[in-house]
Design a protein around this motif. Structure first.
Motif, PDB file in Angstrom:
ATOM      1  N   UNK A 291       0.826  -1.196   0.000  1.00  0.00           N
ATOM      2  CA  UNK A 291       0.000   0.000   0.000  1.00  0.00           C
ATOM      3  C   UNK A 291       0.867   1.255   0.000  1.00  0.00           C
ATOM      4  N   UNK A 294       2.353   1.743  -3.423  1.00  0.00           N
ATOM      5  CA  UNK A 294       1.397   2.171  -4.451  1.00  0.00           C
ATOM      6  C   UNK A 294       0.981   3.623  -4.250  1.00  0.00           C
ATOM      7  N   UNK A 295       0.706   3.994  -3.007  1.00  0.00           N
ATOM      8  CA  UNK A 295       0.286   5.372  -2.768  1.00  0.00           C
ATOM      9  C   UNK A 295       1.446   6.329  -3.027  1.00  0.00           C
ATOM     10  N   UNK A 297       3.589   6.029  -5.284  1.00  0.00           N
ATOM     11  CA  UNK A 297       3.717   6.157  -6.729  1.00  0.00           C
ATOM     12  C   UNK A 297       2.904   7.322  -7.281  1.00  0.00           C
ATOM     13  N   UNK A 298       1.733   7.583  -6.697  1.00  0.00           N
ATOM     14  CA  UNK A 298       0.863   8.588  -7.304  1.00  0.00           C
ATOM     15  C   UNK A 298       0.914   9.936  -6.602  1.00  0.00           C
TER      16      UNK A 298
ATOM     17  N   UNK B  76      -2.914   0.042 -12.342  1.00  0.00           N
ATOM     18  CA  UNK B  76      -2.094   0.249 -11.145  1.00  0.00           C
ATOM     19  C   UNK B  76      -2.117   1.708 -10.729  1.00  0.00           C
ATOM     20  N   UNK B  77      -1.953   2.601 -11.703  1.00  0.00           N
ATOM     21  CA  UNK B  77      -1.919   4.019 -11.379  1.00  0.00           C
ATOM     22  C   UNK B  77      -3.252   4.494 -10.818  1.00  0.00           C
ATOM     23  N   UNK B  80      -4.005   2.997  -7.502  1.00  0.00           N
ATOM     24  CA  UNK B  80      -3.241   3.616  -6.420  1.00  0.00           C
ATOM     25  C   UNK B  80      -3.821   4.972  -6.043  1.00  0.00           C
ATOM     26  N   UNK B  81      -4.209   5.757  -7.036  1.00  0.00           N
ATOM     27  CA  UNK B  81      -4.818   7.056  -6.738  1.00  0.00           C
ATOM     28  C   UNK B  81      -6.094   6.846  -5.920  1.00  0.00           C
ATOM     29  N   UNK B  83      -6.803   4.298  -4.018  1.00  0.00           N
ATOM     30  CA  UNK B  83      -6.426   3.863  -2.665  1.00  0.00           C
ATOM     31  C   UNK B  83      -6.046   5.056  -1.817  1.00  0.00           C
ATOM     32  N   UNK B  84      -5.278   5.943  -2.465  1.00  0.00           N
ATOM     33  CA  UNK B  84      -4.824   7.099  -1.709  1.00  0.00           C
ATOM     34  C   UNK B  84      -6.004   7.975  -1.285  1.00  0.00           C
ATOM     35  N   UNK B  87      -8.948   5.405   0.699  1.00  0.00           N
ATOM     36  CA  UNK B  87      -8.568   4.751   1.942  1.00  0.00           C
ATOM     37  C   UNK B  87      -7.794   5.686   2.855  1.00  0.00           C
ATOM     38  N   UNK B  88      -6.700   6.200   2.349  1.00  0.00           N
ATOM     39  CA  UNK B  88      -5.862   6.996   3.226  1.00  0.00           C
ATOM     40  C   UNK B  88      -6.542   8.298   3.640  1.00  0.00           C
ATOM     41  N   UNK B  92      -8.918   6.334   6.684  1.00  0.00           N
ATOM     42  CA  UNK B  92      -8.017   6.340   7.834  1.00  0.00           C
ATOM     43  C   UNK B  92      -7.938   7.729   8.473  1.00  0.00           C
ATOM     44  N   UNK B  93      -7.619   8.714   7.640  1.00  0.00           N
ATOM     45  CA  UNK B  93      -7.542  10.073   8.170  1.00  0.00           C
ATOM     46  C   UNK B  93      -8.903  10.529   8.699  1.00  0.00           C
ATOM     47  N   UNK B  96      -9.241   9.288  12.110  1.00  0.00           N
ATOM     48  CA  UNK B  96      -8.411  10.065  13.028  1.00  0.00           C
ATOM     49  C   UNK B  96      -9.048  11.420  13.323  1.00  0.00           C
ATOM     50  N   UNK B  97      -9.392  12.143  12.256  1.00  0.00           N
ATOM     51  CA  UNK B  97     -10.011  13.460  12.457  1.00  0.00           C
ATOM     52  C   UNK B  97     -11.386  13.335  13.092  1.00  0.00           C
TER      53      UNK B  97
END
Lengths: 498, 148
Positions: A291, A294-295, A297-298, B76-77, B80-81, B83-84, B87-88, B92-93, B96-97
């Motif tokens: 993870x 991958x993150x 990467x972008x 993949x690209x 990943x974007x 996921x970012x 998810x992140x 997740x954030x 937290x917030x």
């Protein structure tokens, strides 16, 4: 025998005290005194390194002074194969970080230097503490300077990032404090001796339920620090907003405290629970590896990219540590050092680029290799080190970890290996976009190449990148005895519970 | 278990046909290029016209690069974007917030007790005392009410 460890730990504190007496306007002197203190600290730490007996598994350079007798608290410090390399890393990185910010930090310079020196004392203390109470003091003590570093000398969103950092980390620490107290009282009521002494507490036998909860209490504090997925989100913000020196020390040393904590506390104090949680930790580590990569990467922001790469790299370390075999743990330990060096260097370079262009967005760059060939060379070496190219330091750690993981669980190793591919992807793609191609933007055409000071900051790291990559033996050798001891301790304790 | 280095025997005789074949491949390629491009320059053009699709496939390297882009790189690209961002940033954030928001909200509610008027504080004292007494004497009270 002089109390070398105490001197090394508290010299920065002494220097901080001296500096705080200086009047305003003496910034250059302040910087020089701080730098001198850190360099002397490093030279003294060399004495530790060369005086260290690699055959001895126990604590060396130990000092034990009873402090608060009624509660069994003592000033108990020492280093072994596990902590010596980390102490060296701390002593090595901090002066470089300070040197890198010589021109960058111009406001409140006195406070800045004092903060860094206090941070140094805190970090060294954490790695040397053998008394749980003392450890907790140093652990908390290094949070405040970092908070100040981010919050005062940081970027636009620094307050958010600093508060997030400190609240997040402190929340974990508080649970650790509770666990420490429980352990203290439990041991005391069972054996009659109330003590915070780590080595004594190692032998405590705990019922499975209690052990699990205590393990988790410590686990949270360290997992947040590593950072282990999903407790990692403070890191990208902290890194982006921190000043360069802050990022270097954060990535270079502070993150290692989490992994060190697992080795020093979780594994030996709670072996059955550790064994029980191997699948959970390994899976979180694997998620972190993939993870994080991958993150990374972008990411459009260079610093955030490196921040996520840290998540990925430390996932490798965690995976290695929880294999409970020599290769895995040794690989994890050496990779801690390697990551400190490469990622520290990465942040230094990003800082140098930022100083020139005041932007960290990859899209703002391109073709920098032509304009700054020296930077290009150093950057390339550090990038390859981060990827784990054989011949450079990253490979040694990664390879050992993969061997160790394969011995413990081949499936995990296969998944982790794909992380290696991904790390090449995000690093090389970033490198290409920043360094290669045509110089599209006019702002990039006149950038100055590395100054002498910048070279002085990077060259020591580059030397170690090559040295650790080609001949890591002197460093690995020092860790073997203690790691073997730890493994025996964990597996034997395990047997004792059956 | 121990790890042993590979211990196969490599027989030169087994390798020989392969050696010869790969050594001949080079000159064969040169010869194959020599004829159509130097001796008979019309041949390449005629071959290309004979099968336009074949020509284009070869020119575009069998579209391998494009296939890679579509099968591996783009998913993949964009994955990943996703996921970012999802998810992140959100999950997740957000958690937290979110915890911070809950704490702030709880504080906002709890703050209402601080009115500034001493009579309200006195009331709280009395109420608290009453609750304490009720709890302390709960069994006695229930007994008197005939419930125990």
């Amino acid at each position: 025998m002089a109390p070398w460890l105490t001197i090394i730990i508290f010299l920065p504190l002494l220097a901080a005290g001296i500096i705080s007496l200086f009047p305003k306007g003496k910034e250059e002197t302040v910087r020089r005194v701080a730098m001198a203190a850190l360099v002397i600290d490093f030279l003294l730490s060399l004495k530790l390194f060369f005086g260290f007996n690699a055959e001895e598994a126990g604590m060396q350079f130990a000092e034990h002074i009873p402090w608060i007798r009624q509660f069994g608290i003592s000033y108990n410090i020492g280093i072994d194969g596990i902590s010596i390399l980390l102490v060296m890393l701390t002593a090595f990185i901090s002066p470089l970080a300070l040197l890198s910010s010589w021109k960058a930090v111009t406001e409140k310079v006195k406070g800045y230097c004092v903060t860094i020196l206090l941070l140094q004392t805190g970090m060294l203390g954490v790695f040397c503490s053998l008394d749980l109470f003392l450890f907790y003091i140093f652990w908390e003590a290094m949070l405040i300077p970092m908070y100040l570093l981010i919050g005062i000398w940081g970027g636009p969103r620094r307050i958010y990032a600093a508060i997030k950092f400190i609240l997040y980390t402190m929340a974990g620490s508080v649970l650790m404090l509770i666990s420490i107290l429980v352990l203290y009282f439990w041991h005391g009521s069972r054996t009659g001796t109330y003590t915070f002494d780590l080595l004594t507490l190692y032998g405590t036998s705990l019922p499975a339920g209690v052990e699990t909860w205590l393990f988790l209490g410590f686990f949270l504090a360290f997992a947040i620090k590593v950072p282990l997925f999903p407790f990692h989100t403070w890191l990208p913000d902290a890194h982006v907003e921190a000043p360069t020196a802050g990022s270097v020390i954060l990535a270079g040393v502070l993150l290692k405290m989490g992994t060190y904590g697992f080795l020093r506390f979780n594994l030996p104090l709670f072996p059955s629970a550790s064994l029980h949680f191997v699948p959970l930790v390994s899976i979180l580590a694997l998620i972190g590896i993939i993870y994080g990569a991958l993150v990374a990467m972008v990411q459009p922001d260079l610093k955030k990219l490196v921040a996520y790469s840290s998540v990925s790299h430390l996932g490798f370390v965690m995976l290695g540590l929880f294999t409970f075999n020599m290769q895995g743990i040794q690989g994890g330990l050496i990779q801690m050092i390697n990551h400190g060096l490469s990622t520290g260097a990465l942040f230094l370079i990003v800082g140098m680029v930022y100083e020139r262009r005041h932007t960290r967005m990859i899209s703002d760059f391109g073709g920098l290799a032509k304009v700054m060939p020296l930077l290009f060379g150093y950057f390339l070496i550090v990038t390859l080190s981060s990827i784990g190219l054989p011949g450079l330091n990253g490979f040694v750690g990664e390879f050992l970890i993969l061997i160790g993981t394969f011995r413990a669980n081949p499936v995990y190793a296969v998944i982790a290996a794909t992380g290696v591919i991904l790390s090449a992807v995000y690093m090389l793609w970033m490198f290409q976009r920043v360094m290669f191609g045509k110089v599209e933007r006019p702002e990039n055409q006149k950038l100055k190449d590395l100054s002498l000071r910048e070279k002085l900051v990077l060259i020591p790291i580059i030397i170690f990148i090559f040295w650790l990559g080609v001949y890591p033996k002197p460093f690995l050798k020092k860790t073997e005895a203690s790691i073997k001891n730890l493994i025996t301790q964990v597996t034997l304790q395990q047997e004792g519970h059956r | 278990h121990t790890m042993e280095a590979g211990t196969e025997e490599t027989s030169f005789l087994k390798e020989l046909p392969l050696l010869i074949f790969s050594s001949l491949l080079g000159p064969a390629g040169i010869a194959a290029a020599y004829y159509p491009y130097i001796r008979n320059p019309q041949l390449p053009g005629r071959l290309a016209n004979a099968c336009r699709k074949c020509y284009r496939a070869l020119l575009n390297k069998f579209y391998v690069d494009e296939a890679y882009q579509a099968i591996f790189i783009n998913p993949a690209y964009h994955g990943a974007v996703l996921m970012w961002k999802e998810i992140d940033v959100k999950l997740v954030d957000g958690a937290v917030n979110g915890m911070a928001k809950v704490t702030r909200g709880a504080g906002r509610i709890a703050r209402r007790w601080q009115s500034g008027f001493s009579r309200h504080y006195a009331m709280t004292l009395v109420l608290g005392l009453a609750l304490l007494l009720i709890y302390y004497f709960r069994l006695e009270i229930l007994w008197r009410l005939g419930l125990r």
